[in-house]
Design an enzyme around this catalytic site. Structure first.
Site, PDB file in Angstrom:
ATOM      1  N   ASN A   4      54.542  67.063  14.089  1.00 22.00           N
ATOM      2  CA  ASN A   4      55.504  66.129  13.507  1.00 22.00           C
ATOM      3  C   ASN A   4      54.948  65.772  12.132  1.00 22.00           C
ATOM      4  O   ASN A   4      53.988  65.026  12.036  1.00 22.00           O
ATOM      5  CB  ASN A   4      55.629  64.885  14.397  1.00 22.00           C
ATOM      6  CG  ASN A   4      56.431  63.790  13.718  1.00 22.00           C
ATOM      7  OD1 ASN A   4      57.099  64.018  12.722  1.00 22.00           O
ATOM      8  ND2 ASN A   4      56.364  62.584  14.281  1.00 22.00           N
ATOM      9  N   LYS A   6      56.234  64.019   9.843  1.00 27.76           N
ATOM     10  CA  LYS A   6      56.605  62.682   9.342  1.00 27.76           C
ATOM     11  C   LYS A   6      57.100  62.808   7.899  1.00 27.76           C
ATOM     12  O   LYS A   6      57.774  63.783   7.572  1.00 27.76           O
ATOM     13  CB  LYS A   6      55.427  61.720   9.503  1.00 27.76           C
ATOM     14  CG  LYS A   6      54.912  61.726  10.951  1.00 27.76           C
ATOM     15  CD  LYS A   6      53.979  60.612  11.293  1.00 27.76           C
ATOM     16  CE  LYS A   6      53.575  60.730  12.758  1.00 27.76           C
ATOM     17  NZ  LYS A   6      52.739  59.635  13.209  1.00 27.76           N
ATOM     18  N   HIS A  90      61.142  58.337  18.065  1.00 25.83           N
ATOM     19  CA  HIS A  90      59.720  58.181  17.749  1.00 25.83           C
ATOM     20  C   HIS A  90      59.408  56.697  17.552  1.00 25.83           C
ATOM     21  O   HIS A  90      60.249  55.948  17.053  1.00 25.83           O
ATOM     22  CB  HIS A  90      59.386  58.977  16.481  1.00 25.83           C
ATOM     23  CG  HIS A  90      57.923  59.057  16.216  1.00 25.83           C
ATOM     24  ND1 HIS A  90      57.225  58.029  15.631  1.00 25.83           N
ATOM     25  CD2 HIS A  90      57.016  60.024  16.501  1.00 25.83           C
ATOM     26  CE1 HIS A  90      55.951  58.371  15.548  1.00 25.83           C
ATOM     27  NE2 HIS A  90      55.790  59.575  16.070  1.00 25.83           N
ATOM     28  N   GLU A  92      57.844  55.194  15.376  1.00 21.40           N
ATOM     29  CA  GLU A  92      58.041  54.721  13.994  1.00 21.40           C
ATOM     30  C   GLU A  92      59.519  54.460  13.721  1.00 21.40           C
ATOM     31  O   GLU A  92      59.871  53.559  12.962  1.00 21.40           O
ATOM     32  CB  GLU A  92      57.441  55.742  13.007  1.00 21.40           C
ATOM     33  CG  GLU A  92      55.911  55.698  13.046  1.00 21.40           C
ATOM     34  CD  GLU A  92      55.211  57.013  12.762  1.00 21.40           C
ATOM     35  OE1 GLU A  92      55.840  57.940  12.202  1.00 21.40           O
ATOM     36  OE2 GLU A  92      54.017  57.117  13.116  1.00 21.40           O
ATOM     37  N   GLU A 162      53.712  58.829  23.686  1.00 21.32           N
ATOM     38  CA  GLU A 162      52.896  58.511  22.515  1.00 21.32           C
ATOM     39  C   GLU A 162      52.561  57.019  22.535  1.00 21.32           C
ATOM     40  O   GLU A 162      53.372  56.196  22.090  1.00 21.32           O
ATOM     41  CB  GLU A 162      53.667  58.840  21.229  1.00 21.32           C
ATOM     42  CG  GLU A 162      54.025  60.307  21.102  1.00 21.32           C
ATOM     43  CD  GLU A 162      54.236  60.698  19.651  1.00 21.32           C
ATOM     44  OE1 GLU A 162      53.620  61.682  19.232  1.00 21.32           O
ATOM     45  OE2 GLU A 162      54.987  60.016  18.933  1.00 21.32           O
ATOM     46  N   GLY A 168      48.068  57.695  14.669  1.00 24.85           N
ATOM     47  CA  GLY A 168      47.538  57.571  13.316  1.00 24.85           C
ATOM     48  C   GLY A 168      46.346  56.642  13.206  1.00 24.85           C
ATOM     49  O   GLY A 168      45.940  56.270  12.115  1.00 24.85           O
ATOM     50  N   SER A 204      46.821  60.823  17.870  1.00 31.96           N
ATOM     51  CA  SER A 204      45.493  61.257  17.433  1.00 31.96           C
ATOM     52  C   SER A 204      44.974  62.487  18.179  1.00 31.96           C
ATOM     53  O   SER A 204      43.782  62.599  18.457  1.00 31.96           O
ATOM     54  CB  SER A 204      44.490  60.105  17.512  1.00 31.96           C
ATOM     55  OG  SER A 204      44.899  59.041  16.659  1.00 31.96           O
TER      56      SER A 204
END
Ligand code: 13P
Length: 240
Positions: A4, A6, A90, A92, A162, A168, A204
């Site tokens: 991904n 991003k 996701h 985010e 996730e 991250g 990660s």
């Protein structure tokens, strides 16, 4: 093994990535390799991926096919630029762009209608984990996302667990922590299809921990951010 990207990579950078990667993975037949990129890079990325074993996906979509929805991109538009997968919900998107289980559900059906394979993301925040709410949160997200899904749809669906606190941050869930939630998710799925549904871990994942994570019985793959941005590192995730 899904990358991904991003909000990284121009169209040229995306195409260059595939040109460098493809010859090194041409003999990989036991894994699906997927790169999910920003909308603007998708056409060049999929052009570069023609004739390779690398699949292309988007990071989001809108649920209507077309209309007055400024700034949005639909499933038919993604198909037209060569996407076969799409990431939906996701963390985010949920955190910064107001996505909810209800919008995830609408997007899921839009993807299925147009034969895009949806990767549905779920995961708890650190506060939720520390408050012992992980399983409740995951169950609510799964039930909301998959409302109305019938058996014929299930095998097209991919789930990504996730944990928000691992994205991250360099903090990976331990293989045991990830496995525990993956097994829980699988138990929530209809029994007759549960073992056929791919459940990816994200947060990660890197060359140093990929083998141990992928060795867990209910972890079927990875959804990788940072470590999928460089060819060398992505290659190590493929060939762990
Ligand atoms: P990182 O691999 O950078 O932690 O990102 C994970 C992720 O959000 C993939 O969708």
């Amino acid at each position: 093994m899904a990358g991904n990207w991003k909000m990284y990579k121009t169209p040229t950078e995306a195409a260059d990535f595939v040109k460098a990667l493809a010859p090194q993975v041409k003999d990989v037949h036991d894994k699906t390799m997927l790169l999910c990129a920003p909308f603007t890079a998708l056409q060049k990325l999929s052009d570069a991926a023609v004739g390779t074993n690398i699949a292309v996906g988007a990071e989001n979509l809108y649920w209507e096919d077309e209309g007055a929805f400024t700034g949005e991109v639909s499933a038919p538009m993604l198909k037209a630029v060569g996407c076969t997968y799409v990431i939906i919900g996701h963390s985010e998107r949920r955190q910064y762009f107001g996505e909810t289980d209800a919008t995830v559900n609408k997007k899921l059906f839009a993807a299925l209608k147009h034969n895009l394979l949806p990767i549905i993301c779920v995961g708890e925040t650190l506060a939720q984990r520390e408050g012992n709410e992980t399983f409740k949160v995951i169950e609510t997200q799964i039930n909301g996302a998959f409302q109305g899904v019938t058996n014929s749809h299930w095998t097209s669906i991919i789930i990504a667990y996730e944990p928000v606190w691992a994205i991250g941050t360099g903090k990976t869930a331990t293989p045991a922590q990830a496995q525990e939630v993956h097994a829980f998710i699988r138990k929530l799925l209809p029994k007759d299809v549960a073992n056929d549904i791919r459940i990816l871990y994200g947060g990660s994942v890197k060359p140093e921990n990929v083998k141990e994570l992928m060795g867990q019985p209910d972890i079927d793959g990875g959804l990788v951010g940072g470590a999928a941005l460089k060819v060398d590192s992505y290659l190590k995730l493929i060939k762990y």
